[in-house]
Write an enzyme that holds these catalytic residues in place. Structure first.
Site, PDB file in Angstrom:
ATOM      1  CG  ASP A  47      -1.835   1.172   1.303  1.00 35.22           C
ATOM      2  OD1 ASP A  47      -2.674   1.292   0.398  1.00 35.22           O
ATOM      3  OD2 ASP A  47      -1.723   1.976   2.243  1.00 35.22           O
ATOM      4  CD  GLU A  85      -2.413   2.461  -3.465  1.00 39.71           C
ATOM      5  OE1 GLU A  85      -3.502   3.038  -3.619  1.00 39.71           O
ATOM      6  OE2 GLU A  85      -1.787   2.482  -2.392  1.00 39.71           O
TER       7      GLU A  85
END
Length: 534
Positions: A273, A303
């Site tokens: 993340d 990400e």
């Protein structure tokens, strides 16, 4: 050679593509050498969305669906953050509080997480492993939220719009930066996080103020971390208590946690993340350590939310090409194409896409929890175009396709929009998506020829391998279209059918192996030999 003619109204075009026997079981070695290694049909499913219902039901649903997903053709399941967030049983998981609480301890108002307790999580991951489906864990390391105690600190104000502008003078304040995890009482790890473990916060008290505040510590000479995205000058700070990766104790604790997680649960990879906010050197080291200590074949996708392909390629260089990235540029192209309808030139669909230039590092998506309606990065692909987008990422060999939960199962929720009004949202399942996932395993085999010759209709030929069938994909954003495909004499008289059922007829090739294949307006068809596996 394969010769393709197009006939759609008054449009006529022609292309040629090098090929071997399509679905005939005879694949020339020269063609293999020319096209390189093929993807092994890996298909990733994001098994959650931002508004998945509270109540602890997701882990149970994963367990129930494990064999169904395997039989459908899903090979990897990306699970949401499994540890306790600051919102306890209501946390989606990105407000990370205690990485070592997998729904086991009474913290933040609940024992279980939004998705269930630890026992249910173990059952879910065990069911996936038993079914032969790989388990991908979501890793949220950028920040912590929901601190247990307040501390006296020194801070310097930063300009929220340009974090490189930090005031010279530091001042004393109080900040929620001490994490002791009283409900866990030192089990699994006795590490206590305090102000020395963070670079900044967004709230202080005495004086009470919101903003972006650089914590004064001994790391980085008062500067933010480097090797992060350059948005807002330096995008190290995102939210909450921002983790200070230059603190060696923090660095070692996060490596230990990764090893610990892999000991507790089946672990075949990670989704990382907020990578654009975390120094690239950290993930370069952390991923390398995980592969050395856990499994050299770990699948890792980060990400790094940036639509610019050059920015993504620069980041890949910083992490020594060790991981994959979500193809944000392609998602934006899908969004634009869906909104433009027949005015969009499909031949340009992959322009600026990571999968076009770095396919071994691209995870292709049609949507995710951040882009669904009412979320911060909202960029939904309209319903009519989703089958086209999914067909292209599932049938083409480049990249690893990722399926979004609502597109497979549907979703219904409400939330406030940017206009301040509450909106009721319903995402309908993509009707042909299960068949497309199945088709990836059955027919997306062998070398590929892209027929990107018409602005309203794209074609993709997968030529098959020895013992593995191929297919011809047609996607169309205009009126009904036909393509004449000359497959060669080995296909003389062979019948083809649309595996998706959008065109009901069977179409036979003539004695020269030429077939006129059809696709409906604004639709997708996948033509396979009727004697192929079904």
């Amino acid at each position: 050679m394969i010769h393709v003619s197009i006939n759609a109204g008054n449009r006529v075009g022609q292309i040629s593509a090098s090929a071997t026997s399509f679905a005939s079981g005879r694949l020339a070695a020269a063609a293999i050498a020319a096209t390189g290694a093929f993807m092994a049909g890996r298909t990733l499913l994001q098994f959650f969305h931002w508004y998945y219902p509270d109540g602890g039901g997701l882990w149970s649903e994963v367990a129930q669906q494990a064999t169904i997903l395997r039989d459908m053709g899903v090979t990897d399941v990306w699970l949401p953050p499994a540890y306790k967030g600051a919102a306890g049983g209501y946390s989606v998981g990105y407000d990370s509080y205690d990485l070592f609480d997998l729904g086991e301890f009474d913290q933040k108002g609940s024992v279980g997480t939004k998705y269930g307790d630890r026992a249910a999580l173990e059952e879910a991951t065990g069911a996936l492993r038993e079914a032969g489906v790989r388990v991908i864990h979501d890793v949220v390391l950028n920040h912590k939220m929901g601190a247990d105690e307040i501390e006296q600190v020194f801070v310097r104000r930063a300009n929220p719009d340009n974090r490189d502008e930090v005031e010279e003078e530091a001042f004393e304040a109080r900040a929620w930066t001490r994490f002791t995890f009283p409900g866990r009482q030192g089990r699994y790890s006795e590490f206590v996080w305090d102000a020395k473990c963070f670079t900044g916060v967004d709230h202080i008290e005495e004086p009470t103020e919101d903003g972006v505040f650089r914590l004064v510590n001994e790391y980085g000479d008062g500067e933010w971390n480097s090797e992060v995205d350059s948005e807002k000058g330096n995008f190290d700070y995102l939210m909450g208590s921002d983790v200070e990766f230059r603190n060696n104790a923090v660095y070692e604790e996060l490596k230990y946690w990764g090893r610990w997680l892999a000991e507790q649960l089946p672990c075949d990879g990670f989704r990382l993340d907020a990578a654009k906010h975390i120094p690239a050197w950290f993930f370069r080291d952390w991923v390398g350590h995980m592969r050395e200590s856990v499994n050299s074949e770990l699948f890792v996708v980060a990400e790094y939310w940036h639509p610019d392909m050059e920015a993504l390629k620069a980041y890949l260089d910083l992490v020594d090409q060790q991981l994959m990235l979500f193809d944000v540029g392609l998602l934006h192209r899908f969004h634009d194409a869906a909104r433009a309808g027949g005015d969009f030139d499909l031949r340009t669909l992959f322009d600026g896409a990571l999968v076009a230039t770095s396919p071994d590092h691209a995870v292709t998506i049609v949507g995710n929890h951040d882009t669904q309606p009412l979320q911060a990065l909202e960029a939904p692909v309209e319903d009519w175009f989703k089958p086209l987008a999914y067909a292209l990422i599932l049938i083409r060999e480049q990249g690893v396709p990722c399926i979004f939960y609502p597109d497979l199962y549907g979703a219904k929720y409400s939330d406030a929009g940017g206009d301040g009004e509450t909106h009721e949202i319903e995402i309908m399942p993509v009707p042909c998506l299960p068949k497309l996932i199945e088709a990836r395993q059955l027919f997306a085999n062998g070398p590929q020829s892209d027929l990107f010759d018409d602005p309203d209709c794209l074609g993709v030929i997968r030529h098959g391998t020895a013992g593995q069938a191929g297919c011809i994909l047609l996607v169309n954003n205009g009126a009904e279209t036909t393509k004449i495909v000359e497959l060669g004499p080995e296909h003389a008289g062979v019948s083809f059918r649309d595996f998706l059922g959008h065109c009901g007829e069977e179409i036979a090739a003539d004695q020269a192996g030429k077939a006129t294949l059809r696709v409906n307006g604004g639709s997708v068809s996948l033509w396979v030999r009727t004697d192929s596996q079904s």
